[in-house]
Design a protein around this motif. Structure first.
Motif, PDB file in Angstrom:
ATOM      1  N   ILE A  18       0.870  -1.173   0.000  1.00 23.17           N
ATOM      2  CA  ILE A  18       0.000   0.000   0.000  1.00 23.17           C
ATOM      3  C   ILE A  18       0.904   1.218   0.000  1.00 23.17           C
ATOM      4  O   ILE A  18       1.709   1.405   0.913  1.00 23.17           O
ATOM      5  N   TYR A  25     -10.120   0.433   6.380  1.00 20.66           N
ATOM      6  CA  TYR A  25     -10.323   0.066   7.785  1.00 20.66           C
ATOM      7  C   TYR A  25      -9.247   0.674   8.683  1.00 20.66           C
ATOM      8  O   TYR A  25      -9.539   1.231   9.731  1.00 20.66           O
ATOM      9  N   VAL A  26      -7.998   0.564   8.267  1.00 18.38           N
ATOM     10  CA  VAL A  26      -6.910   1.113   9.067  1.00 18.38           C
ATOM     11  C   VAL A  26      -6.986   2.632   9.090  1.00 18.38           C
ATOM     12  O   VAL A  26      -6.793   3.258  10.131  1.00 18.38           O
ATOM     13  N   GLU A  49      -6.645   2.710  -0.165  1.00 18.72           N
ATOM     14  CA  GLU A  49      -6.242   1.320  -0.354  1.00 18.72           C
ATOM     15  C   GLU A  49      -6.453   0.475   0.907  1.00 18.72           C
ATOM     16  O   GLU A  49      -6.400  -0.740   0.847  1.00 18.72           O
ATOM     17  N   ASN A  50      -6.657   1.106   2.052  1.00 22.78           N
ATOM     18  CA  ASN A  50      -6.892   0.368   3.293  1.00 22.78           C
ATOM     19  C   ASN A  50      -7.820   1.195   4.183  1.00 22.78           C
ATOM     20  O   ASN A  50      -7.393   1.804   5.160  1.00 22.78           O
TER      21      ASN A  50
END
Length: 101
Positions: A15, A25-26, A22-23
């Motif tokens: 990422i 949740y984080v 691209e992420n």
């Protein structure tokens, strides 16, 4: 081709820095941590920051209601899923504190 896929070693996907899409949740967690804790505290030392963040993380992961869990605390949600089939469900007002032994 199928043999290569079946025997492939799965590795984490890269990422790119500065690519929160691209992420999600984080990035959502990081945003909440920053907004609800880090931006509201002034730490005197690294140890103090670690202790306070650990407490915030425990509260976030165990006691704080989450909209994705129908506004239940994660500990309550998990306890309901672990309950045996046919068991009496926990009351809606149960909290992580009431579930502690």
């Amino acid at each position: 081709m199928a043999d290569r896929v079946a025997g492939a070693v799965h590795q984490p996907l890269y990422i790119a820095p500065g690519s929160p899409w691209e992420n999600a949740y984080v990035e959502s967690f990081n945003s909440r941590l920053r907004d609800e804790h880090l931006n509201r505290e002034e730490f005197a030392s690294l140890l103090e920051a670690q202790v306070l963040v650990a407490g915030w993380r425990r509260d976030y992961n165990e006691a704080r209601p989450h909209s994705a869990l129908d506004y239940l605390a994660p500990a309550v949600f998990a306890a309901r899923w672990r309950a045996p089939v046919g068991a009496v469900p926990l009351p809606a007002h149960a909290s992580a504190e009431t579930l502690k032994p």
